[in-house]
Design a protein around this motif. Structure first.
Motif, PDB file in Angstrom:
ATOM      1  N   UNK A 135      37.490  26.470  37.815  1.00 46.03           N
ATOM      2  CA  UNK A 135      38.365  26.546  38.671  1.00 46.03           C
ATOM      3  C   UNK A 135      38.929  27.771  38.620  1.00 46.03           C
ATOM      4  N   UNK A 136      39.174  28.537  39.784  1.00 45.51           N
ATOM      5  CA  UNK A 136      39.710  30.021  39.746  1.00 45.51           C
ATOM      6  C   UNK A 136      40.650  30.234  40.764  1.00 45.51           C
ATOM      7  N   UNK A 137      41.683  30.911  40.200  1.00 48.18           N
ATOM      8  CA  UNK A 137      42.737  31.370  41.062  1.00 48.18           C
ATOM      9  C   UNK A 137      42.914  32.930  41.018  1.00 48.18           C
ATOM     10  N   UNK A 147      45.770  31.852  45.105  1.00 49.84           N
ATOM     11  CA  UNK A 147      44.937  31.176  46.109  1.00 49.84           C
ATOM     12  C   UNK A 147      43.857  30.614  45.017  1.00 49.84           C
ATOM     13  N   UNK A 148      43.680  29.248  45.244  1.00 50.60           N
ATOM     14  CA  UNK A 148      42.597  28.722  44.653  1.00 50.60           C
ATOM     15  C   UNK A 148      41.171  28.846  45.388  1.00 50.60           C
ATOM     16  N   UNK A 149      40.067  29.149  44.641  1.00 52.10           N
ATOM     17  CA  UNK A 149      38.818  29.445  45.221  1.00 52.10           C
ATOM     18  C   UNK A 149      38.104  27.935  45.709  1.00 52.10           C
ATOM     19  N   UNK A 150      37.457  27.803  46.616  1.00 51.30           N
ATOM     20  CA  UNK A 150      36.654  26.808  47.098  1.00 51.30           C
ATOM     21  C   UNK A 150      35.395  27.393  47.904  1.00 51.30           C
ATOM     22  N   UNK A 151      34.218  27.436  47.241  1.00 53.20           N
ATOM     23  CA  UNK A 151      33.319  28.191  48.032  1.00 53.20           C
ATOM     24  C   UNK A 151      32.707  27.265  49.196  1.00 53.20           C
ATOM     25  N   UNK A 152      33.005  26.002  49.304  1.00 50.77           N
ATOM     26  CA  UNK A 152      32.579  25.205  50.469  1.00 50.77           C
ATOM     27  C   UNK A 152      34.055  25.095  51.413  1.00 50.77           C
ATOM     28  N   UNK A 153      35.137  25.790  51.326  1.00 50.91           N
ATOM     29  CA  UNK A 153      36.143  25.490  52.110  1.00 50.91           C
ATOM     30  C   UNK A 153      35.940  26.271  53.361  1.00 50.91           C
ATOM     31  N   UNK A 154      36.614  25.704  54.365  1.00 48.45           N
ATOM     32  CA  UNK A 154      36.536  26.522  55.817  1.00 48.45           C
ATOM     33  C   UNK A 154      37.649  27.703  55.708  1.00 48.45           C
ATOM     34  N   UNK A 156      38.762  30.994  54.930  1.00 48.27           N
ATOM     35  CA  UNK A 156      37.945  32.244  54.420  1.00 48.27           C
ATOM     36  C   UNK A 156      38.596  32.810  53.147  1.00 48.27           C
ATOM     37  N   UNK A 157      39.960  32.699  52.935  1.00 44.31           N
ATOM     38  CA  UNK A 157      40.444  33.216  51.720  1.00 44.31           C
ATOM     39  C   UNK A 157      40.197  32.558  50.562  1.00 44.31           C
ATOM     40  N   UNK A 158      40.163  31.105  50.801  1.00 43.94           N
ATOM     41  CA  UNK A 158      39.577  30.000  49.535  1.00 43.94           C
ATOM     42  C   UNK A 158      38.020  30.688  49.343  1.00 43.94           C
ATOM     43  N   UNK A 159      37.406  30.767  50.242  1.00 45.42           N
ATOM     44  CA  UNK A 159      35.737  31.263  50.018  1.00 45.42           C
ATOM     45  C   UNK A 159      35.738  32.529  49.286  1.00 45.42           C
ATOM     46  N   UNK A 160      36.815  33.535  50.135  1.00 43.36           N
ATOM     47  CA  UNK A 160      36.458  34.980  49.315  1.00 43.36           C
ATOM     48  C   UNK A 160      36.965  34.881  47.778  1.00 43.36           C
ATOM     49  N   UNK A 161      38.165  33.939  47.379  1.00 44.92           N
ATOM     50  CA  UNK A 161      38.525  33.887  45.928  1.00 44.92           C
ATOM     51  C   UNK A 161      37.408  33.590  45.075  1.00 44.92           C
ATOM     52  N   UNK A 162      36.656  32.273  45.894  1.00 49.30           N
ATOM     53  CA  UNK A 162      35.505  31.783  45.005  1.00 49.30           C
ATOM     54  C   UNK A 162      34.667  32.889  44.645  1.00 49.30           C
ATOM     55  N   UNK A 163      34.067  33.790  45.621  1.00 45.15           N
ATOM     56  CA  UNK A 163      33.290  34.677  45.259  1.00 45.15           C
ATOM     57  C   UNK A 163      33.947  35.856  44.386  1.00 45.15           C
ATOM     58  N   UNK A 164      34.971  36.331  44.922  1.00 47.99           N
ATOM     59  CA  UNK A 164      35.593  37.149  43.866  1.00 47.99           C
ATOM     60  C   UNK A 164      35.966  36.688  42.370  1.00 47.99           C
ATOM     61  N   UNK A 165      36.098  35.407  42.255  1.00 54.63           N
ATOM     62  CA  UNK A 165      36.356  35.007  40.883  1.00 54.63           C
ATOM     63  C   UNK A 165      35.047  35.169  40.004  1.00 54.63           C
ATOM     64  N   UNK A 166      33.878  34.948  40.615  1.00 58.01           N
ATOM     65  CA  UNK A 166      32.626  35.110  40.070  1.00 58.01           C
ATOM     66  C   UNK A 166      32.495  36.568  39.360  1.00 58.01           C
ATOM     67  N   UNK A 167      33.099  37.572  40.159  1.00 58.47           N
ATOM     68  CA  UNK A 167      33.045  38.790  39.888  1.00 58.47           C
ATOM     69  C   UNK A 167      33.806  39.122  38.698  1.00 58.47           C
ATOM     70  N   UNK A 266      47.222  26.539  35.047  1.00 56.78           N
ATOM     71  CA  UNK A 266      47.038  26.922  36.355  1.00 56.78           C
ATOM     72  C   UNK A 266      48.417  27.349  37.076  1.00 56.78           C
ATOM     73  N   UNK A 267      48.180  28.404  37.855  1.00 57.93           N
ATOM     74  CA  UNK A 267      49.484  29.089  38.583  1.00 57.93           C
ATOM     75  C   UNK A 267      50.230  27.890  39.288  1.00 57.93           C
TER      76      UNK A 267
END
Length: 268
Positions: A135-137, A147-154, A156-167, A266-267
């Motif tokens: 899990x990534x915030x 914002x908690x990341x979710x690559x499967x979310x609708x 866009x912020x959650x999807x971006x956080x999921x991608x950014x978290x990997x970086x 977690x935050x």
């Protein structure tokens, strides 16, 4: 949060797991340091004076076959296994990172339930992150909230956080260090033993181990990768220089306060 800046992290982040190890006893262990190496922006000392060494640490058996002495060579796979064992033995710690115009500090838990909490600050402000398992915030000036990341979310912020978290994981997760080390087939121990200045005010003498040939990791061409180890394989840090997308980047990472208790939640 600007996509252009995030793409830059994809290039430089592959270098940042340069964290650590540190060596077994050797015949020339009494050699004096020949030069001082530290990050270009030294972390602020806590308390202003050197502190005692980390809690007692026993060299892992995975490091027992590695002899630290000038001219010794190690296979990347063996050095990587030693690093993982050393970090697991300590279990937690603090790290400082400097890469280009970005710098920051994180605390981490290393083991069966890994976690990482910290931030990186650059020209665009402070970007904070918390990782618990998968899990990534993330909180940035642009988001204004956690914002908690979710690559499967609708969303866009959650999807971006999921991608950014990997970086950011590539930028600051100690586990990436082992992967980088394993990617270089052979490493050489140099005779010189520099003094490394850590973020807690402690100066330590370390073995300097360097990749024998350039290698590629996650699309980046790593020209020189240095790792610093103490006589008992305590993680001290490292420095990597690589080129990705035509940009040369030098990244330095230091580990300190290893074994000190760290709690990451977690935050709210």
């Amino acid at each position: 949060m600007r996509p252009r800046r995030l793409r830059r992290y994809a290039c430089i982040g592959t270098l940042l797991a340069v964290g650590a190890l540190a060596g077994c006893s050797s015949s020339d262990g009494s050699a004096e340091p020949t030069r001082t190496e530290s990050s270009s922006v030294r972390p602020t000392d806590k308390g202003g004076s050197p502190k005692a060494s980390a809690p007692e640490f026993t060299t892992p058996t995975e490091c027992g076959g590695l002899r630290l002495g000038g001219g010794a060579t190690f296979a990347g796979s063996a050095l990587s296994k030693c690093l993982v064992a050393a970090l697991k033995a300590y279990g937690s710690g603090t790290e400082s990172v400097q890469s280009g115009d970005e710098s920051g500090t994180s605390q981490f838990v290393f083991g069966d339930e890994p976690a990482l909490s910290g931030s990186m600050t650059g020209p665009e402000g402070e970007n904070a992150y918390v990782f618990k398992g998968d899990d990534e915030w993330i909180k940035t000036p642009g988001l204004g909230k956690w914002v908690k990341g979710d690559e499967n979310s609708a969303d866009p912020q959650e999807k971006m956080v999921a991608a950014t978290g990997k970086l950011y994981r590539a930028l600051a997760d100690p586990a990436m260090t082992a992967q980088m080390i394993a990617s270089a087939p052979e490493w050489t121990v140099e005779q010189e033993r520099p003094v490394i200045s850590l973020g807690n005010g402690e100066d330590v003498k370390a073995w300097r181990i360097v990749n024998k040939k350039p290698y590629t990791f996650l699309g980046a061409n790593v020209r020189e990768h240095i790792v610093w180890f103490g006589d008992d394989f305590t993680p001290y840090g490292g420095q990597a220089e690589s080129r990705a997308g035509g940009v040369m980047t030098t990244t330095t990472q230091h580990f300190y306060d290893l074994g000190e208790p760290v709690t990451i939640e977690p935050p709210a």
